[in-house]
Design a protein around this motif. Structure first.
Motif, mmCIF file in Angstrom:
data_model
loop_
_atom_site.group_PDB
_atom_site.id
_atom_site.type_symbol
_atom_site.label_atom_id
_atom_site.label_comp_id
_atom_site.label_asym_id
_atom_site.label_seq_id
_atom_site.Cartn_x
_atom_site.Cartn_y
_atom_site.Cartn_z
ATOM 1 N N UNK A 1 0.786 -1.225 0.000
ATOM 2 C CA UNK A 1 0.000 0.000 0.000
ATOM 3 C C UNK A 1 0.817 1.273 0.000
ATOM 4 N N UNK A 2 0.228 2.305 0.554
ATOM 5 C CA UNK A 2 0.846 3.627 0.531
ATOM 6 C C UNK A 2 0.642 4.293 1.878
ATOM 7 N N UNK A 3 1.413 5.340 2.103
ATOM 8 C CA UNK A 3 1.144 6.163 3.274
ATOM 9 C C UNK A 3 1.155 7.619 2.838
ATOM 10 N N UNK A 4 0.771 8.487 3.749
ATOM 11 C CA UNK A 4 0.589 9.881 3.359
ATOM 12 C C UNK A 4 1.890 10.619 3.189
ATOM 13 N N UNK A 5 1.859 11.550 2.244
ATOM 14 C CA UNK A 5 2.978 12.473 2.110
ATOM 15 C C UNK A 5 2.712 13.632 3.064
ATOM 16 N N UNK A 6 3.667 13.847 3.966
ATOM 17 C CA UNK A 6 3.512 14.929 4.932
ATOM 18 C C UNK A 6 4.429 16.083 4.552
ATOM 19 N N UNK A 7 3.884 17.279 4.543
ATOM 20 C CA UNK A 7 4.689 18.473 4.296
ATOM 21 C C UNK A 7 4.563 19.377 5.515
ATOM 22 N N UNK A 8 5.689 19.604 6.199
ATOM 23 C CA UNK A 8 5.608 20.375 7.439
ATOM 24 C C UNK A 8 5.310 21.847 7.194
ATOM 25 N N UNK A 9 4.617 22.437 8.150
ATOM 26 C CA UNK A 9 4.361 23.880 8.150
ATOM 27 C C UNK A 9 4.350 24.299 9.610
ATOM 28 N N UNK A 10 4.509 25.584 9.891
ATOM 29 C CA UNK A 10 4.477 25.991 11.293
ATOM 30 C C UNK A 10 3.201 25.475 11.966
ATOM 31 N N UNK A 11 3.344 24.900 13.155
ATOM 32 C CA UNK A 11 2.189 24.428 13.914
ATOM 33 C C UNK A 11 1.757 23.008 13.603
ATOM 34 N N UNK A 12 2.441 22.305 12.692
ATOM 35 C CA UNK A 12 1.962 20.969 12.288
ATOM 36 C C UNK A 12 2.164 19.914 13.367
ATOM 37 N N UNK A 13 2.942 20.260 14.428
ATOM 38 C CA UNK A 13 3.124 19.284 15.504
ATOM 39 C C UNK A 13 2.106 19.476 16.640
ATOM 40 N N UNK A 14 1.226 20.474 16.531
ATOM 41 C CA UNK A 14 0.225 20.701 17.576
ATOM 42 C C UNK A 14 -0.761 19.541 17.661
ATOM 43 N N UNK A 15 -1.153 19.154 18.901
ATOM 44 C CA UNK A 15 -2.259 18.199 19.005
ATOM 45 C C UNK A 15 -3.484 18.734 18.269
ATOM 46 N N UNK A 16 -4.163 17.841 17.568
ATOM 47 C CA UNK A 16 -5.322 18.259 16.765
ATOM 48 C C UNK A 16 -4.977 18.394 15.298
ATOM 49 N N UNK A 17 -3.672 18.391 14.978
ATOM 50 C CA UNK A 17 -3.254 18.376 13.570
ATOM 51 C C UNK A 17 -2.858 16.948 13.225
#
Lengths: 419, 84
Positions: free
Chosen positions: A114-130
């Motif tokens: 299968x596949x997994x998601x491509x993640x592109x970081x941006x400010x705040x992407x480590x906050x809970x709820x993201x």
């Protein structure tokens, strides 16, 4: 700890649509099959259901197939088992997640990872709820509570819509689906869809009609202190804040090539390279579905069948037309949802790239390559072993972040001790 | 999701729906994060499919269990490993 040893005539890694189609065909030919999947429930990311999600017609199709084959006498299904090492091209070491190892072998191996998601970081992407957009869908399938919560999904591709449908069924309030592709690109895509897929897309849009969908719109940063409270969005001209309780970011998918890499299969453009028989560069090792290139469920199903047919030395002619159509769709998908270059520049110097070791983009930029950065910053050496940050450095810095070693995921030492 | 079961989270009993993941059980019990990062940031499940390891907790005495990959069971003892 003693290793369980299991053998069969064929082995399939992955219980999504490709693996499922292959297993059904193999069982029909009365071949014994070892079927391995790392999730607690079979079905793959797309067909896996859960207590609060039935998942619509497509998921029912998966559930029906699973019911047909699950109790088959020739089938051994190992759920919740992860491949951690390759002992040879026909022998894999699995971990059951509880400290027990299982050694499985078969003369023919199919990778349907299968596949997994491509993640592109941006400010705040480590906050809970993201979360990843597909990640949030997977969490909701597992009972993650979103009732009454305001959700924004942002990024690109059909996964945003699929995720939205699941979230809505679980009671989430979808504030916005932000698709970075332009309206023009989307219109062209819809016009060229085959009738059946167009009907599916239309049905999904109908289901989601209360949710605002906006093309040509993308996220710039997630805002909040202890958890996400809003997302800053843009259409390229102006910027605005959209309040939300949860944010799903989805920038498309990447083939899961880890097991193939461990075996030594040739990887081409980020996907497992296969020939017309769906055989990898290694004799007796086949690959099917998203791991050979992102193309969706139709491609996965036909490739699963083709790979099984090839493993059984059957004629593949009758499957070729379906495969060609699926591949054509793949190309349209890639062209329509090509990511705009701005998305690769969202991370700022202090934005974390490695979530395990808290290494920022600025800290990584002081090093020439992945290896040096690992040694100096511990990027990629934490709990996820570079599974999240490795691909990001490939996308953002052009690094070559391959070079996997076993174990593929954290494994208790007891799995490695002699019996 | 009619059936419920009881498990322990950080030594406190908690009733949760059967069939959900440990990650979901923690969220339903009001945990807004699953761990604290090296620099002290709160973190919560991110990838949802077993890759990012942000959801790791201790389950029945075994450390480093991914909450998104494990289903709840009656009497299960879940301990969030790092201070929240």
């Amino acid at each position: 700890m003693s290793a369980r040893q299991l053998q069969a005539e064929a082995m399939v890694v992955g219980a999504g649509p490709a693996g499922m189609a292959a297993v059904e065909r193999l069982l029909t030919a009365k071949v014994s099959v070892l079927w391995v999947d790392n999730q607690a429930r079979a079905g793959g990311q797309i067909w896996r259901g859960g207590p609060q999600v039935t998942g619509g017609a497509l998921a029912r199709r998966g559930a029906d197939t699973l019911r047909r084959i699950e109790g088959h006498a020739e089938l051994t299904l190992l759920r919740g088992h992860e491949v951690i090492a390759a002992l040879s091209t026909h022998e894999l070491l699995l971990h059951d997640g509880l400290g027990n190892r299982v050694q499985v072998s078969a003369p023919r191996l199919l990778l349907a990872t299968g596949a997994s998601e491509r993640h592109l970081p941006m400010p705040g992407w480590t906050l809970p709820g993201v979360h990843g957009a597909g990640g949030l869908q997977a969490l909701v399938k597992g009972g993650w509570p979103l009732e009454g919560q305001r959700v924004v999904l942002a990024g690109s591709g059909p996964l945003l819509l699929a995720s939205a449908a699941t979230l809505q069924a679980a009671g989430a309030r979808l504030e916005l689906i932000a698709e970075q592709a332009s309206r023009t690109a989307l219109a062209g895509f819809a016009l060229r869809l085959p009738l059946r897929q167009a009907a599916q897309a239309a049905a999904m849009r109908l289901q989601l009609r209360a949710s605002p969908y906006r093309a040509g719109c993308w996220p710039l940063r997630a805002l909040g202190r202890e958890r996400v409270q809003a997302v800053l969005l843009t259409d390229g001209r102006r910027q605005w804040e959209q309040p939300c309780d949860a944010l799903g970011l989805g920038f498309g998918l990447r083939p899961n090539t880890e097991v193939a890499e461990l075996l030594g299969c040739r990887i081409d453009a980020g996907a497992v390279a296969v020939n017309g028989q769906l055989q990898t560069s290694l004799a007796g090792v086949y690959a099917a579905g998203e791991c050979t290139g992102i193309g969706g469920v139709d491609k996965a199903l036909v490739e699963g069948e083709m790979a099984a047919a090839a493993m059984l030395a059957q004629d593949l002619t009758s499957l070729r037309a379906r495969h060609r159509a699926a591949l054509a769709f793949t190309q349209r998908l890639a062209a329509t949802f090509a990511l705009r270059p701005e998305l690769f520049k969202l991370a700022e110097a202090q934005t974390l790239v490695c979530r395990c070791e808290d290494v920022s983009l600025g800290a990584l930029k002081r090093h020439p390559d992945w290896r040096e950065a690992k040694l100096q910053t511990r990027c990629g050496m934490g709990a996820c072993q570079g599974r999240i940050c490795g691909p990001i450095t490939e996308d953002l810095l052009g690094w070559q972040a391959r070079g996997l070693r076993d174990p593929l995921s954290p494994t208790p030492l007891s799995c490695w001790l002699p019996d | 999701m009619d059936q419920e079961l009881e498990l322990m989270i950080n030594d406190r009993p908690q009733r949760v729906p059967a069939g959900i993941t440990v990650a979901a059980a923690l969220a339903r019990a009001g945990f807004s994060s699953s761990r604290q990062s090296h620099s002290g940031e709160p973190r919560a499940p991110f990838c949802g499919m077993g890759l990012c390891q942000e959801c790791r907790v201790m389950i029945d005495g075994q450390g480093h269990q991914r909450g998104c990959m494990r289903l709840v069971a009656p009497g299960m003892r879940i301990v969030t490993q790092e201070p929240i």
